[in-house]
Design an enzyme around this catalytic site. Structure first.
Site, PDB file in Angstrom:
ATOM      1  N   HIS A  97       5.663  -1.930   3.184  1.00  0.00           N
ATOM      2  CA  HIS A  97       4.754  -1.786   2.053  1.00  0.00           C
ATOM      3  C   HIS A  97       3.799  -0.617   2.246  1.00  0.00           C
ATOM      4  O   HIS A  97       3.647  -0.107   3.341  1.00  0.00           O
ATOM      5  CB  HIS A  97       3.948  -3.071   1.822  1.00  0.00           C
ATOM      6  N   ARG A 108      -6.549   0.177  -1.418  1.00  0.00           N
ATOM      7  CA  ARG A 108      -7.720  -0.629  -1.730  1.00  0.00           C
ATOM      8  C   ARG A 108      -8.093  -0.377  -3.191  1.00  0.00           C
ATOM      9  O   ARG A 108      -8.043   0.764  -3.644  1.00  0.00           O
ATOM     10  CB  ARG A 108      -8.877  -0.254  -0.806  1.00  0.00           C
ATOM     11  N   GLU A 117       0.923  -3.197  -1.710  1.00  0.00           N
ATOM     12  CA  GLU A 117      -0.121  -4.180  -1.400  1.00  0.00           C
ATOM     13  C   GLU A 117      -1.446  -3.678  -1.954  1.00  0.00           C
ATOM     14  O   GLU A 117      -1.929  -2.624  -1.548  1.00  0.00           O
ATOM     15  CB  GLU A 117      -0.236  -4.356   0.121  1.00  0.00           C
ATOM     16  N   ASN A 140     -11.490  -5.956  -1.746  1.00  0.00           N
ATOM     17  CA  ASN A 140     -12.592  -6.473  -0.939  1.00  0.00           C
ATOM     18  C   ASN A 140     -13.652  -7.029  -1.879  1.00  0.00           C
ATOM     19  O   ASN A 140     -14.082  -6.342  -2.806  1.00  0.00           O
ATOM     20  CB  ASN A 140     -13.163  -5.371  -0.042  1.00  0.00           C
ATOM     21  N   HIS A 170      -2.406   2.129   4.344  1.00  0.00           N
ATOM     22  CA  HIS A 170      -1.432   2.449   5.375  1.00  0.00           C
ATOM     23  C   HIS A 170      -0.013   2.269   4.858  1.00  0.00           C
ATOM     24  O   HIS A 170       0.202   1.626   3.842  1.00  0.00           O
ATOM     25  CB  HIS A 170      -1.654   1.578   6.609  1.00  0.00           C
ATOM     26  N   GLU A 211       1.317   1.223  10.111  1.00  0.00           N
ATOM     27  CA  GLU A 211       1.353  -0.101  10.740  1.00  0.00           C
ATOM     28  C   GLU A 211       2.782  -0.376  11.182  1.00  0.00           C
ATOM     29  O   GLU A 211       3.725  -0.214  10.407  1.00  0.00           O
ATOM     30  CB  GLU A 211       0.905  -1.168   9.742  1.00  0.00           C
TER      31      GLU A 211
END
Length: 146
Positions: free
Chosen positions: A5, A9, A62, A66, A80, A123
């Protein structure tokens, strides 16, 4: 290696879902609320990838929301790229030997973070169960950010 993925944000989850789902045509495939961490993760897939997403949890976008307001400057809204790997220790060793800094070592035998030459956070996730803890990774400290 398998692409998993890309994480971005978002500051307004409803507006982002309207854009990605209603306008762009992606499909919400799962959602995770983390009250302790105060964030929501929403995973989206392209309609033709929906069945692969259900089976493999990939390929996906994704969205990370927050709960506490935060300014995202300097590309901080991009999170990432994530890849599932057959042997996280072997890959991290190869990267390390080539001079790549392991920002978040795979101490748990499951997850590591490195950065591309352009500063993109990558990642790495161990395929299947985590590998048993192994040195030098188990005692290696984090370096920089990811």
């Amino acid at each position: 290696m398998q692409y998993l993925h890309t994480m971005v944000r978002v500051s307004d989850l409803d507006a982002s879902l309207r854009f990605y789902c209603d306008l762009l045509g992606l499909v919400e495939v799962r959602r995770k609320e983390n009250e302790k961490g105060r964030f929501t993760l929403v995973f989206l897939a392209a309609p033709q990838d929906e069945s692969r997403s259900a089976e493999l949890k990939a390929p996906e976008l994704e969205l990370t929301y927050n709960w506490d307001p935060e300014e995202y400057a300097g590309g901080r809204n991009f999170g990432h790229l994530a890849y599932r790997v057959d042997d996280i220790y072997a890959l991290c060793e190869r990267l390390h030997e080539a001079g790549v800094t392991i920002n978040r070592p795979p101490r748990d035998g499951h997850m590591a973070f490195v950065r591309s030459p352009d500063g993109i956070s990558i990642e790495l996730l161990q395929k299947g169960d985590p590998l048993p803890a192994r040195e030098p990774w188990a005692s290696m400290q984090n370096t920089g950010t990811w």
